[in-house]
Design a protein around this motif. Structure first.
Motif, PDB file in Angstrom:
ATOM      1  N   ALA A  60      -3.052  -7.972   7.481  1.00 29.17           N
ATOM      2  CA  ALA A  60      -2.497  -9.113   6.740  1.00 29.17           C
ATOM      3  C   ALA A  60      -2.521 -10.375   7.606  1.00 29.17           C
ATOM      4  O   ALA A  60      -2.837 -11.469   7.122  1.00 29.17           O
ATOM      5  CB  ALA A  60      -1.076  -8.804   6.275  1.00 29.17           C
ATOM      6  N   LEU A  61      -2.232 -10.224   8.885  1.00 29.96           N
ATOM      7  CA  LEU A  61      -2.281 -11.363   9.805  1.00 29.96           C
ATOM      8  C   LEU A  61      -3.714 -11.871   9.964  1.00 29.96           C
ATOM      9  O   LEU A  61      -3.952 -13.081  10.016  1.00 29.96           O
ATOM     10  CB  LEU A  61      -1.688 -10.955  11.156  1.00 29.96           C
ATOM     11  N   GLU A 107       4.282 -17.303   3.110  1.00 26.20           N
ATOM     12  CA  GLU A 107       4.815 -16.617   1.920  1.00 26.20           C
ATOM     13  C   GLU A 107       3.826 -15.606   1.348  1.00 26.20           C
ATOM     14  O   GLU A 107       4.212 -14.724   0.578  1.00 26.20           O
ATOM     15  CB  GLU A 107       5.264 -17.616   0.851  1.00 26.20           C
ATOM     16  N   ASP A 108       2.536 -15.689   1.713  1.00 33.24           N
ATOM     17  CA  ASP A 108       1.539 -14.721   1.263  1.00 33.24           C
ATOM     18  C   ASP A 108       1.586 -13.421   2.073  1.00 33.24           C
ATOM     19  O   ASP A 108       1.056 -12.403   1.635  1.00 33.24           O
ATOM     20  CB  ASP A 108       0.123 -15.297   1.392  1.00 33.24           C
ATOM     21  N   PHE A 152       0.089  -9.731   1.154  1.00 33.10           N
ATOM     22  CA  PHE A 152      -1.090  -9.224   1.853  1.00 33.10           C
ATOM     23  C   PHE A 152      -0.843  -7.826   2.401  1.00 33.10           C
ATOM     24  O   PHE A 152      -1.700  -6.952   2.314  1.00 33.10           O
ATOM     25  CB  PHE A 152      -1.499 -10.160   2.992  1.00 33.10           C
ATOM     26  N   VAL A 153       0.335  -7.608   2.987  1.00 34.01           N
ATOM     27  CA  VAL A 153       0.659  -6.278   3.541  1.00 34.01           C
ATOM     28  C   VAL A 153       0.609  -5.234   2.428  1.00 34.01           C
ATOM     29  O   VAL A 153       0.008  -4.168   2.594  1.00 34.01           O
ATOM     30  CB  VAL A 153       2.039  -6.276   4.239  1.00 34.01           C
ATOM     31  N   LYS A 154       1.221  -5.543   1.291  1.00 33.82           N
ATOM     32  CA  LYS A 154       1.219  -4.611   0.157  1.00 33.82           C
ATOM     33  C   LYS A 154      -0.207  -4.347  -0.322  1.00 33.82           C
ATOM     34  O   LYS A 154      -0.586  -3.215  -0.607  1.00 33.82           O
ATOM     35  CB  LYS A 154       2.070  -5.183  -0.977  1.00 33.82           C
ATOM     36  N   LYS A 155      -1.016  -5.400  -0.388  1.00 33.03           N
ATOM     37  CA  LYS A 155      -2.401  -5.278  -0.853  1.00 33.03           C
ATOM     38  C   LYS A 155      -3.221  -4.404   0.109  1.00 33.03           C
ATOM     39  O   LYS A 155      -4.030  -3.581  -0.321  1.00 33.03           O
ATOM     40  CB  LYS A 155      -3.024  -6.671  -0.991  1.00 33.03           C
ATOM     41  N   VAL A 156      -3.014  -4.580   1.410  1.00 30.37           N
ATOM     42  CA  VAL A 156      -3.721  -3.773   2.413  1.00 30.37           C
ATOM     43  C   VAL A 156      -3.442  -2.295   2.182  1.00 30.37           C
ATOM     44  O   VAL A 156      -4.361  -1.478   2.170  1.00 30.37           O
ATOM     45  CB  VAL A 156      -3.314  -4.175   3.851  1.00 30.37           C
ATOM     46  N   VAL A 157      -2.174  -1.949   1.997  1.00 29.72           N
ATOM     47  CA  VAL A 157      -1.795  -0.549   1.785  1.00 29.72           C
ATOM     48  C   VAL A 157      -2.459  -0.001   0.525  1.00 29.72           C
ATOM     49  O   VAL A 157      -2.873   1.159   0.487  1.00 29.72           O
ATOM     50  CB  VAL A 157      -0.259  -0.404   1.729  1.00 29.72           C
ATOM     51  N   GLU A 158      -2.610  -0.853  -0.493  1.00 33.56           N
ATOM     52  CA  GLU A 158      -3.213  -0.423  -1.746  1.00 33.56           C
ATOM     53  C   GLU A 158      -4.727  -0.228  -1.654  1.00 33.56           C
ATOM     54  O   GLU A 158      -5.266   0.699  -2.250  1.00 33.56           O
ATOM     55  CB  GLU A 158      -2.944  -1.454  -2.858  1.00 33.56           C
ATOM     56  N   SER A 201       1.495   2.538  13.617  1.00 26.56           N
ATOM     57  CA  SER A 201       1.826   3.176  12.344  1.00 26.56           C
ATOM     58  C   SER A 201       0.984   2.536  11.238  1.00 26.56           C
ATOM     59  O   SER A 201       0.388   1.474  11.427  1.00 26.56           O
ATOM     60  CB  SER A 201       3.311   2.978  12.029  1.00 26.56           C
ATOM     61  N   GLN A 202       0.961   3.176  10.074  1.00 25.89           N
ATOM     62  CA  GLN A 202       0.217   2.626   8.941  1.00 25.89           C
ATOM     63  C   GLN A 202       0.734   1.227   8.600  1.00 25.89           C
ATOM     64  O   GLN A 202      -0.046   0.320   8.309  1.00 25.89           O
ATOM     65  CB  GLN A 202       0.333   3.537   7.722  1.00 25.89           C
ATOM     66  N   GLU A 203       2.040   1.052   8.648  1.00 30.24           N
ATOM     67  CA  GLU A 203       2.632  -0.244   8.322  1.00 30.24           C
ATOM     68  C   GLU A 203       2.239  -1.305   9.342  1.00 30.24           C
ATOM     69  O   GLU A 203       1.980  -2.458   8.989  1.00 30.24           O
ATOM     70  CB  GLU A 203       4.156  -0.128   8.226  1.00 30.24           C
ATOM     71  N   GLU A 204       2.197  -0.939  10.625  1.00 36.04           N
ATOM     72  CA  GLU A 204       1.799  -1.892  11.660  1.00 36.04           C
ATOM     73  C   GLU A 204       0.341  -2.311  11.478  1.00 36.04           C
ATOM     74  O   GLU A 204       0.007  -3.493  11.617  1.00 36.04           O
ATOM     75  CB  GLU A 204       2.004  -1.290  13.057  1.00 36.04           C
TER      76      GLU A 204
END
Length: 131
Positions: A70-71, A84-85, A89-95, A61-64
């Motif tokens: 992010a990893l 904690e980052d 990072f996940v939010k930034k990737v989606v953006e 999925s897009q989230e995966e």
């Protein structure tokens, strides 16, 4: 990690090592080694192996995919990445990475297995191992 299971990460690492090579030396023959030998018999290693990795990751999925990237960023040490980052990072990737480019972005990392391993070291695997 939210949606991405530890098994999927390990599978990506195994396939990436098959495609890009492994940093390890002298290890017992694994499933990936057997698969590599099998594919070599059909002249399917190299560029065709990238297709196997592409198809596997493209089904995420897009989230995966965002969590994989992010990893990778954590593993590369972007901003001295720490656990904690990870949500940031996940939010930034989606953006910043278009959904239709996420799989290619992941595959463009010849050190993919290394980055994922190092990223896993920075997160508490026990918090998402049951995913």
């Amino acid at each position: 990690m939210g949606l991405l299971s530890i098994n999927k990460i390990y599978n990506v690492i195994k396939i990436a090592e098959l495609v890009y090579g492994s940093e390890r030396t002298q290890r017992p023959e694994t499933f990936v080694d057997k698969l590599s030998n099998y594919l070599a018999g059909f002249n399917m290693t190299g560029g065709c192996s990238v297709n196997i990795l592409y198809k596997y990751i493209d089904e995420f999925s897009q989230e995966e995919k965002a969590e994989v990237i992010a990893l990778i960023w954590l593993g590369r040490g972007i901003s001295h990445g720490q656990l904690e980052d990870f949500p940031h990072f996940v939010k930034k990737v989606v953006e910043i990475i278009p959904e239709n480019h996420a799989t290619s972005y992941i595959l463009e990392r010849p050190l993919l297995a290394k980055y994922l391993r190092e990223g896993l070291q920075k997160v508490d695997i026990s918090t998402f191992a049951s995913s």
